[in-house]
Design an enzyme around this catalytic site. Structure first.
Site, PDB file in Angstrom:
ATOM      1  N   ASP A 172      44.643 102.212  10.098  1.00  0.00           N
ATOM      2  CA  ASP A 172      45.372 102.178  11.350  1.00  0.00           C
ATOM      3  C   ASP A 172      45.303 100.742  11.799  1.00  0.00           C
ATOM      4  O   ASP A 172      44.245 100.120  11.802  1.00  0.00           O
ATOM      5  CB  ASP A 172      44.762 103.124  12.385  1.00  0.00           C
ATOM      6  N   SER A 173      46.475 100.207  12.113  1.00  0.00           N
ATOM      7  CA  SER A 173      46.504  98.790  12.412  1.00  0.00           C
ATOM      8  C   SER A 173      47.374  98.540  13.625  1.00  0.00           C
ATOM      9  O   SER A 173      48.106  99.422  14.074  1.00  0.00           O
ATOM     10  CB  SER A 173      47.039  98.020  11.204  1.00  0.00           C
ATOM     11  N   ASN A 183      54.110 104.482   5.131  1.00  0.00           N
ATOM     12  CA  ASN A 183      54.738 103.212   5.527  1.00  0.00           C
ATOM     13  C   ASN A 183      54.949 102.351   4.265  1.00  0.00           C
ATOM     14  O   ASN A 183      53.987 101.911   3.635  1.00  0.00           O
ATOM     15  CB  ASN A 183      53.803 102.531   6.545  1.00  0.00           C
TER      16      ASN A 183
HETATM   17  P1  IMP Z   1      50.081 102.242  12.089  1.00  0.00           P
HETATM   18  O1  IMP Z   1      48.862 101.607  11.484  1.00  0.00           O
HETATM   19  O2  IMP Z   1      50.796 103.150  11.137  1.00  0.00           O
HETATM   20  O3  IMP Z   1      49.816 102.841  13.422  1.00  0.00           O
HETATM   21  O4  IMP Z   1      51.150 101.096  12.314  1.00  0.00           O
HETATM   22  C1  IMP Z   1      50.774  99.896  12.878  1.00  0.00           C
HETATM   23  C2  IMP Z   1      51.959  99.073  13.297  1.00  0.00           C
HETATM   24  O5  IMP Z   1      51.437  97.766  13.567  1.00  0.00           O
HETATM   25  C3  IMP Z   1      53.027  98.868  12.217  1.00  0.00           C
HETATM   26  O6  IMP Z   1      54.042  99.827  12.270  1.00  0.00           O
HETATM   27  C4  IMP Z   1      53.541  97.480  12.582  1.00  0.00           C
HETATM   28  O7  IMP Z   1      54.447  97.562  13.650  1.00  0.00           O
HETATM   29  C5  IMP Z   1      52.282  96.787  13.077  1.00  0.00           C
HETATM   30  N1  IMP Z   1      51.615  96.134  11.935  1.00  0.00           N
HETATM   31  C6  IMP Z   1      50.480  96.524  11.298  1.00  0.00           C
HETATM   32  N2  IMP Z   1      50.190  95.703  10.280  1.00  0.00           N
HETATM   33  C7  IMP Z   1      51.175  94.786  10.268  1.00  0.00           C
HETATM   34  C8  IMP Z   1      51.445  93.684   9.414  1.00  0.00           C
HETATM   35  O8  IMP Z   1      50.742  93.382   8.436  1.00  0.00           O
HETATM   36  N3  IMP Z   1      52.533  92.985   9.731  1.00  0.00           N
HETATM   37  C9  IMP Z   1      53.349  93.267  10.769  1.00  0.00           C
HETATM   38  N4  IMP Z   1      53.169  94.300  11.564  1.00  0.00           N
HETATM   39  C10 IMP Z   1      52.084  95.059  11.319  1.00  0.00           C
END
Ligand code: IMP
Length: 202
Positions: free
Chosen positions: A70-71, A10
């Site tokens: 993971d967020s 990402n």
């Molecule tokens: P993952 O951690 O790759 O599953 O993605 C988490 C998703 O949460 C991201 O694609 C965003 O849509 C959202 N997200 C996580 N962190 C942020 C941030 O700092 N700002 C805005 N969206 C976020």
């Protein structure tokens, strides 16, 4: 000291991790820098499971200690959604960040404001042999109905830091990297990162 691999594809996260680790004395590389192309299915049922899965897969593929996060965004009026599914939260095939923000706002339209919410990040740091450590961070605020700001990524333009009166997308990078869930998780992970990187890498 061993090198750390930032285990994510990402771009928004890579930019933030680079800033967050700059000046820490930690030497790091990105998957692109080591020609590593790896997609990991995020099919776990918790942030921890997904972060661990990503960190271990990248550590095993690269032989480097790897940091994954993971967020997600948790909106109280939606029972914590989109949460773990934040990256995939839209019925539209091939949806982008804007589609996901619009879908979220559509689902919130009839709910009373303020639409309180928080971002969560779980960081996993893994060794190729499988040892793993975790750290977490949260950032609280509310969702607003109109986009504001050009910075950041994901849900940033509609996430208001209520006390600051600014959306996450209106913050300077340096400000986001002091306040965000990811920044807090990295700060919490710093001692264990330094410890793991200074030990033999196996
Ligand atoms: P993952 O951690 O790759 O599953 O993605 C988490 C998703 O949460 C991201 O694609 C965003 O849509 C959202 N997200 C996580 N962190 C942020 C941030 O700092 N700002 C805005 N969206 C976020």
């Amino acid at each position: 000291m061993n090198k750390l691999l930032i285990a994510t594809n990402n771009e928004g996260k890579i930019v933030e991790f680079k800033e967050l680790l700059a000046g820490s004395g930690i030497e790091f590389v990105t998957p692109a820098q080591i020609n590593l192309q790896l997609e990991v299915d995020e099919d776990g049922s918790t942030y921890r499971e997904n972060a661990a899965k990503k960190a271990i897969a990248f550590a095993q593929a690269s032989g480097l200690i790897s940091l994954a996060d993971d967020s997600g965004l948790e909106v109280d009026a939606l029972g914590g959604a989109p949460g773990l599914y934040s990256a995939r939260y839209s019925p539209k095939p091939g949806a982008n960040d804007r589609d996901r923000r619009n879908f979220l706002l559509k689902n919130l339209k009839d709910k009373p404001r303020p639409w309180t919410a928080h971002f969560h990040a779980t960081i996993a740091v893994a060794r190729p042999a499988g040892e793993i450590e975790f750290a977490e961070g949260n950032c609280f605020g509310e969702i607003i109905p109109e986009e504001r700001g050009m910075g950041g990524f994901g849900y940033d333009p509609i996430f208001l830091l209520t006390e600051l009166g600014k959306t996450m997308a209106e913050l300077e990078m340096e400000e986001k990297n002091r306040l965000s869930h990811r920044a807090r998780a990295v700060m919490a992970a710093m001692p264990l990162l330094k410890k793991m990187l200074s030990e033999k890498n196996s």
